[in-house]
Scaffold this active site. Structure first.
Site, PDB file in Angstrom:
ATOM      1  N   ASP A 111       0.302  -4.896   4.216  1.00 59.64           N
ATOM      2  CA  ASP A 111      -0.833  -4.561   2.938  1.00 59.64           C
ATOM      3  C   ASP A 111      -2.096  -5.009   3.821  1.00 59.64           C
ATOM      4  O   ASP A 111      -2.032  -6.347   4.351  1.00 59.64           O
ATOM      5  CB  ASP A 111      -0.728  -5.548   1.649  1.00 59.64           C
ATOM      6  CG  ASP A 111      -1.482  -4.879   0.725  1.00 59.64           C
ATOM      7  OD1 ASP A 111      -1.148  -4.305  -0.223  1.00 59.64           O
ATOM      8  OD2 ASP A 111      -2.857  -5.029   0.658  1.00 59.64           O
TER       9      ASP A 111
ATOM     10  N   VAL B 227      -3.147   3.394  -5.631  1.00 61.33           N
ATOM     11  CA  VAL B 227      -2.812   4.377  -4.899  1.00 61.33           C
ATOM     12  C   VAL B 227      -1.616   5.272  -5.567  1.00 61.33           C
ATOM     13  O   VAL B 227      -0.687   4.545  -5.832  1.00 61.33           O
ATOM     14  CB  VAL B 227      -2.368   3.819  -3.493  1.00 61.33           C
ATOM     15  CG1 VAL B 227      -1.637   5.064  -2.682  1.00 61.33           C
ATOM     16  CG2 VAL B 227      -3.424   3.089  -2.716  1.00 61.33           C
TER      17      VAL B 227
ATOM     18  N   HIS C 176       5.044   2.595  -4.381  1.00 57.97           N
ATOM     19  CA  HIS C 176       5.102   1.298  -3.313  1.00 57.97           C
ATOM     20  C   HIS C 176       5.616   0.086  -4.366  1.00 57.97           C
ATOM     21  O   HIS C 176       5.046  -0.034  -5.273  1.00 57.97           O
ATOM     22  CB  HIS C 176       3.840   1.154  -2.780  1.00 57.97           C
ATOM     23  CG  HIS C 176       2.382   1.216  -3.737  1.00 57.97           C
ATOM     24  ND1 HIS C 176       1.822   2.057  -4.212  1.00 57.97           N
ATOM     25  CD2 HIS C 176       1.821   0.172  -4.002  1.00 57.97           C
ATOM     26  CE1 HIS C 176       0.951   1.956  -5.138  1.00 57.97           C
ATOM     27  NE2 HIS C 176       1.009   0.576  -4.931  1.00 57.97           N
TER      28      HIS C 176
ATOM     29  N   HIS D 159       5.560  -3.808  -3.670  1.00 53.62           N
ATOM     30  CA  HIS D 159       4.971  -4.857  -3.115  1.00 53.62           C
ATOM     31  C   HIS D 159       6.111  -5.882  -2.787  1.00 53.62           C
ATOM     32  O   HIS D 159       6.761  -6.422  -3.926  1.00 53.62           O
ATOM     33  CB  HIS D 159       3.737  -5.503  -3.771  1.00 53.62           C
ATOM     34  CG  HIS D 159       2.726  -4.757  -4.234  1.00 53.62           C
ATOM     35  ND1 HIS D 159       1.565  -5.007  -3.490  1.00 53.62           N
ATOM     36  CD2 HIS D 159       2.243  -3.792  -5.116  1.00 53.62           C
ATOM     37  CE1 HIS D 159       0.550  -4.001  -3.924  1.00 53.62           C
ATOM     38  NE2 HIS D 159       1.120  -3.262  -4.909  1.00 53.62           N
TER      39      HIS D 159
HETATM   40  P1  AMP Z   1      -1.578  -0.976  -5.830  1.00 55.71           P
HETATM   41  O1  AMP Z   1      -2.842  -1.858  -6.527  1.00 55.71           O
HETATM   42  O2  AMP Z   1      -0.223  -1.787  -6.541  1.00 55.71           O
HETATM   43  O3  AMP Z   1      -1.808   0.570  -6.300  1.00 55.71           O
HETATM   44  O4  AMP Z   1      -1.472  -1.482  -4.594  1.00 55.71           O
HETATM   45  C1  AMP Z   1      -2.177  -0.783  -3.438  1.00 55.71           C
HETATM   46  C2  AMP Z   1      -2.106  -1.796  -2.240  1.00 55.71           C
HETATM   47  O5  AMP Z   1      -2.527  -0.913  -1.074  1.00 55.71           O
HETATM   48  C3  AMP Z   1      -3.090  -2.886  -2.297  1.00 55.71           C
HETATM   49  O6  AMP Z   1      -2.436  -3.932  -2.385  1.00 55.71           O
HETATM   50  C4  AMP Z   1      -3.930  -2.362  -1.111  1.00 55.71           C
HETATM   51  O7  AMP Z   1      -4.553  -3.636  -0.234  1.00 55.71           O
HETATM   52  C5  AMP Z   1      -3.093  -1.745  -0.074  1.00 55.71           C
HETATM   53  N1  AMP Z   1      -3.664  -0.752   0.720  1.00 55.71           N
HETATM   54  C6  AMP Z   1      -4.653   0.307   0.530  1.00 55.71           C
HETATM   55  N2  AMP Z   1      -5.218   0.660   1.540  1.00 55.71           N
HETATM   56  C7  AMP Z   1      -4.259   0.334   2.707  1.00 55.71           C
HETATM   57  C8  AMP Z   1      -4.139   0.653   4.074  1.00 55.71           C
HETATM   58  N3  AMP Z   1      -4.746   1.450   4.664  1.00 55.71           N
HETATM   59  N4  AMP Z   1      -2.918  -0.061   4.821  1.00 55.71           N
HETATM   60  C9  AMP Z   1      -2.439  -0.969   3.993  1.00 55.71           C
HETATM   61  N5  AMP Z   1      -2.434  -1.138   2.798  1.00 55.71           N
HETATM   62  C10 AMP Z   1      -3.349  -0.683   1.880  1.00 55.71           C
END
Ligand code: AMP
Length: 117
Positions: free
Chosen positions: A31, A99, A103, A105
């Site tokens: 992340d 996003v 995914h 975590h």
């Molecule tokens: P969520 O809030 O559950 O949708 O998690 C999305 C996650 O994607 C967050 O923890 C962000 O920090 C992570 N994230 C966003 N952009 C990137 C990136 N380019 N590379 C890796 N992680 C990312």
């Protein structure tokens, strides 16, 4: 037709990521804004927007994500009961999903609080 998501662009290597695992079904990467010493995202290559939009025929893919998380946890020596890790899936606005590509975590490396915020 839906727009290409950030995570689809990571899968396609259009934007960089620190990839820790890849196979035919899934990819896992660190992340970009870690919330724990270990914070890894495990995602399907198939563009499932979120768990709430998954279908019955995604069962094998969903199971694969958990087994991939298990593998990563084992590789990081986190899988024993005296260590630990947490798997989180945020679904939709109230859960903080940012996003729209499913995914998982994987969080570990510190004492995690419960209940989550
Ligand atoms: P969520 O809030 O559950 O949708 O998690 C999305 C996650 O994607 C967050 O923890 C962000 O920090 C992570 N994230 C966003 N952009 C990137 C990136 N380019 N590379 C890796 N992680 C990312």
């Amino acid at each position: 037709m839906s727009e290409t998501t950030l995570f689809e662009r990571i899968i396609a290597r259009e934007i960089p990521a620190d990839i820790v695992h890849e196979d035919d079904i899934s990819i896992a990467f660190k992340d970009i804004s870690p919330q724990a010493p270990h914070h890894i995202l495990i995602i399907p290559k198939k563009a499932i927007p979120r768990i709430g939009q998954a279908h019955e025929d995604d069962a094998a893919t969903l199971g694969h994500l958990l087994l991939t998380a298990r593998k990563i946890a084992r590789d990081l020596d986190l899988a024993e009961v005296d260590k630990g890790f947490r798997l989180v899936i945020n679904n939709g606005k109230d859960a903080g999903e940012s996003v729209p590509h499913l995914h998982v975590h994987l969080l570990a490396g510190r004492q995690l609080q419960w209940p989550p915020g």
